[in-house]
Motif scaffolding. Sequence first.
Motif, PDB file in Angstrom:
ATOM      1  N   SER A  99      29.732  33.923  45.204  1.00  0.00           N
ATOM      2  CA  SER A  99      29.309  35.198  44.402  1.00  0.00           C
ATOM      3  C   SER A  99      30.236  36.189  43.333  1.00  0.00           C
ATOM      4  O   SER A  99      30.942  35.422  43.431  1.00  0.00           O
ATOM      5  N   THR A 100      28.893  35.752  42.073  1.00  0.00           N
ATOM      6  CA  THR A 100      30.593  36.324  40.878  1.00  0.00           C
ATOM      7  C   THR A 100      30.407  37.837  40.719  1.00  0.00           C
ATOM      8  O   THR A 100      29.925  38.401  41.056  1.00  0.00           O
ATOM      9  N   VAL A 101      31.900  38.456  41.083  1.00  0.00           N
ATOM     10  CA  VAL A 101      32.070  40.093  41.341  1.00  0.00           C
ATOM     11  C   VAL A 101      33.321  40.200  39.467  1.00  0.00           C
ATOM     12  O   VAL A 101      33.434  39.236  39.725  1.00  0.00           O
ATOM     13  N   VAL A 102      33.459  41.572  39.485  1.00  0.00           N
ATOM     14  CA  VAL A 102      33.789  41.745  38.713  1.00  0.00           C
ATOM     15  C   VAL A 102      35.393  41.491  38.772  1.00  0.00           C
ATOM     16  O   VAL A 102      36.358  41.371  37.727  1.00  0.00           O
ATOM     17  N   ASP A 103      35.895  41.981  40.041  1.00  0.00           N
ATOM     18  CA  ASP A 103      37.375  41.820  40.399  1.00  0.00           C
ATOM     19  C   ASP A 103      37.392  40.648  41.259  1.00  0.00           C
ATOM     20  O   ASP A 103      37.675  40.868  42.474  1.00  0.00           O
ATOM     21  N   SER A 104      37.942  39.580  41.113  1.00  0.00           N
ATOM     22  CA  SER A 104      38.484  38.847  41.784  1.00  0.00           C
ATOM     23  C   SER A 104      39.285  38.159  41.951  1.00  0.00           C
ATOM     24  O   SER A 104      39.864  37.937  40.531  1.00  0.00           O
ATOM     25  N   ALA A 105      40.504  37.447  42.600  1.00  0.00           N
ATOM     26  CA  ALA A 105      41.707  36.786  42.232  1.00  0.00           C
ATOM     27  C   ALA A 105      41.361  35.245  42.277  1.00  0.00           C
ATOM     28  O   ALA A 105      42.168  34.724  41.721  1.00  0.00           O
ATOM     29  N   TYR A 106      40.173  35.119  42.631  1.00  0.00           N
ATOM     30  CA  TYR A 106      39.267  33.220  42.238  1.00  0.00           C
ATOM     31  C   TYR A 106      38.751  33.321  40.906  1.00  0.00           C
ATOM     32  O   TYR A 106      37.611  34.255  40.290  1.00  0.00           O
ATOM     33  N   SER A 107      38.784  32.682  40.368  1.00  0.00           N
ATOM     34  CA  SER A 107      38.295  31.475  38.753  1.00  0.00           C
ATOM     35  C   SER A 107      37.126  30.524  39.080  1.00  0.00           C
ATOM     36  O   SER A 107      37.482  29.979  40.397  1.00  0.00           O
ATOM     37  N   PHE A 108      36.607  30.279  37.999  1.00  0.00           N
ATOM     38  CA  PHE A 108      35.870  29.057  38.530  1.00  0.00           C
ATOM     39  C   PHE A 108      36.684  28.039  38.258  1.00  0.00           C
ATOM     40  O   PHE A 108      36.123  26.206  39.071  1.00  0.00           O
ATOM     41  N   GLU A 109      38.280  27.707  38.272  1.00  0.00           N
ATOM     42  CA  GLU A 109      38.957  26.726  38.589  1.00  0.00           C
ATOM     43  C   GLU A 109      39.468  26.658  39.732  1.00  0.00           C
ATOM     44  O   GLU A 109      39.350  25.807  40.753  1.00  0.00           O
ATOM     45  N   SER A 110      38.950  27.991  40.443  1.00  0.00           N
ATOM     46  CA  SER A 110      38.785  27.667  42.501  1.00  0.00           C
ATOM     47  C   SER A 110      37.954  26.700  42.564  1.00  0.00           C
ATOM     48  O   SER A 110      37.800  27.169  44.252  1.00  0.00           O
ATOM     49  N   SER A 141      35.841  36.228  39.424  1.00  0.00           N
ATOM     50  CA  SER A 141      35.106  36.685  38.040  1.00  0.00           C
ATOM     51  C   SER A 141      35.465  36.065  36.982  1.00  0.00           C
ATOM     52  O   SER A 141      35.833  34.622  37.074  1.00  0.00           O
ATOM     53  N   ILE A 142      35.026  35.860  36.193  1.00  0.00           N
ATOM     54  CA  ILE A 142      34.964  35.950  34.419  1.00  0.00           C
ATOM     55  C   ILE A 142      36.556  36.662  34.246  1.00  0.00           C
ATOM     56  O   ILE A 142      35.810  37.241  34.254  1.00  0.00           O
TER      57      ILE A 142
END
Length: 264
Positions: free
Chosen positions: A194-205, A236-237
């Motif tokens: 899921s793509t969300v506004v505020d996450s500690a994870y990004s594409f690299e995760s 998140s982006i």
Amino acid sequence: MEIIKSKDNSKIKYIRSLSIKKNREAESSFIVEGIKFIKEAINECSEVRFVLLNENSSEKEEIKNLLNMLIKQKIEYFFCEDNIFSGISETINSQGILAVVRKNKYTKKEILDNCKFVIMCDRIQDPGNLGTIIRTADAFGPTAIILNKGCVDAYNPKVVRATAGAMFRVPIIYIESDIEIISYMKHEGFKIISTVVDSAYSFESIDNSDKICIVIGNEGQGISQEIIDESNICISIKMTGRSESLNASIAAGISIYEIRKKLL
């Protein structure tokens, strides 16, 4: 050459009826306008039920070429007066040609058996956004689109135009239950992202995977908590500028490009 001169002609009434979603669903058909879109529908083996042209369009060389294609494919076509055509056309600078096309039908099994990359749209409501997402899906596919309750109709004329012909190549299904389809996908080996506004994870995760479903959320509310709770990971982006968020279709484009690379 017989020319339709009345707005009460059955063909004209039928075309006008397809501007309403419930009629598109009942007839399993929709309208496409323009030479390019009609050619794409034919080339992608969609069923073109019939074509309507305004009476002066046949003078254009591109239309003449398309008419030859229609004759070879044995597709019916009709002419009407300019004022009749302009009364049913949805485009500002019309090319004077439209077609009634049968929807391609898919089951969730067909899609998930044949696609390793799936884009699930959660209540995307803007036609331009959905059309752009479908177009992006085509660019970085092969992929399929899942639409849940609350999404704009994929066969809305504005969505159709925004896809730029991609909708003839991208399988689309509607689903009733978010949890049911997510459970089904997980059973089939899909990782739900899921793509969300505020996450500690990004594409690299995200680890490389065999099958991925990316979820794109509603323009104002984002992804529902129910879907977030069922996701394998939320990302998140990461942005370096001052803007707090991106347009839904822009965010989807970036996410689709980045996550597509995670497929083995």
